[in-house]
Design an enzyme around this catalytic site. Structure first.
Site, PDB file in Angstrom:
ATOM      1  N   GLU A 148      42.661  47.285  51.832  1.00  0.00           N
ATOM      2  CA  GLU A 148      42.537  48.153  50.944  1.00  0.00           C
ATOM      3  C   GLU A 148      41.864  48.206  49.665  1.00  0.00           C
ATOM      4  O   GLU A 148      41.794  47.057  49.164  1.00  0.00           O
ATOM      5  CB  GLU A 148      44.119  48.565  50.638  1.00  0.00           C
ATOM      6  CG  GLU A 148      44.756  47.598  49.912  1.00  0.00           C
ATOM      7  CD  GLU A 148      46.194  47.900  49.449  1.00  0.00           C
ATOM      8  OE1 GLU A 148      46.545  49.305  49.249  1.00  0.00           O
ATOM      9  OE2 GLU A 148      46.929  47.061  49.397  1.00  0.00           O
ATOM     10  N   GLU A 247      55.342  53.413  48.908  1.00  0.00           N
ATOM     11  CA  GLU A 247      55.132  52.294  47.926  1.00  0.00           C
ATOM     12  C   GLU A 247      55.066  52.586  46.475  1.00  0.00           C
ATOM     13  O   GLU A 247      53.903  52.843  46.021  1.00  0.00           O
ATOM     14  CB  GLU A 247      53.887  51.503  48.598  1.00  0.00           C
ATOM     15  CG  GLU A 247      53.598  50.009  47.898  1.00  0.00           C
ATOM     16  CD  GLU A 247      52.311  49.747  48.174  1.00  0.00           C
ATOM     17  OE1 GLU A 247      52.371  48.393  48.501  1.00  0.00           O
ATOM     18  OE2 GLU A 247      51.419  50.308  47.923  1.00  0.00           O
TER      19      GLU A 247
END
Length: 266
Positions: A148, A247
């Site tokens: 990511e 998140e």
């Protein structure tokens, strides 16, 4: 909608091992974690306590990070860090073992910051090798390595989606590994100035995982200005079938108020 609660950033008022049960009590059946230990190779007792906390809570572990170093201190992964390459490789077997025992298939490998005195070329070569080794290490349990872009880390070289896709392409080209995919964290992408809608249109069917938080503030959905619901729905329409990782930062008492208002659960 299938959500998974990131228990490393949410429910932090509780001890780490109590958070899976709290997520379950809040109506969710799945959790994910950053690396939950201090060392890359924790003791058997530490691993057992973590696994038991997941199993006893009755939740599914859907995602686990490889050790990323001292995150509060600014570290963002060991993958491309030459001096800690062997440590990362030692971590792979531990991660795969936890995944095998708990049925977890997704493993996030933070790429690592640029290091003084090391060339970007050398770091990227080591990074590609380590990602290939990690992919091979989790392949036997049907696992996927995730990569990511992140925000808020000036020395982290993967800022835009294409940065990560370029690394993934290199790993696949050099090693033949197919089980490495893009982690689309909509918050990080938006903060870094990415055209998130365009990334979704081009790549949603190939996303390995999605994580969400609102911006500004990295708070719960609805606390900022990002069209998270639209982005998630469009990703689904274009073929993404996995979990949506929660998140974000929000006090435990109101962590899931948005979900209650929308009538959604785990």
């Amino acid at each position: 909608m299938t959500y998974t609660v990131n228990c490393s950033i949410l429910l932090t008022e509780l001890p780490l091992l109590e958070r899976p049960a709290a997520a379950k009590a809040a109506g969710f059946d799945a959790v994910e974690f950053w690396w939950p230990f201090e060392a890359s190779v924790p003791t058997d007792a530490e691993v057992s306590r973590f696994e038991n906390a997941i199993a006893d809570a009755g939740v599914q572990l859907t995602g686990l990070n490889f050790n990323a170093g001292d995150m509060p201190g600014g570290d963002r992964g060991l993958v491309s860090w030459p001096a800690r390459s062997a440590e990362f490789q030692d971590n792979i077997d531990v991660v795969a073992g936890i995944g095998e025992r708990l049925g977890c298939k997704a493993f996030n490998a933070l790429y690592g910051n640029r290091i003084d005195g090391e060339s970007a070329q050398r770091q990227d070569a080591i990074g590609a090798e380590n990602l290939a080794t990690a992919a091979a290490g989790v392949a036997s349990i049907g696992g996927t390595v995730l990569l990511e872009p992140v925000s808020g880390a000036p020395r982290y070289p993967l800022l835009k989606a294409q940065d990560a896709f370029d690394v993934i392409a290199r790993v696949r080209r050099e090693s033949g590994a197919e089980n490495i995919k893009f982690l689309a964290d909509f918050y990080h992408l938006a903060v870094n100035g990415e055209d998130v809608a365009a990334v979704i249109e081009k790549h949603a069917g190939d996303f390995g995982h999605i994580q969400i938080a609102d911006n500004p503030g990295r708070g719960a959905p609805g606390t900022g200005q990002l069209p998270l619901g639209e982005w998630v729905a469009r990703s689904r329409a274009l073929g993404y079938q996995g979990y949506i990782g929660l998140e974000y930062k929000e006090p435990a008492g109101t962590a899931f108020s948005w979900a209650v208002r929308q009538g959604v659960g785990g």
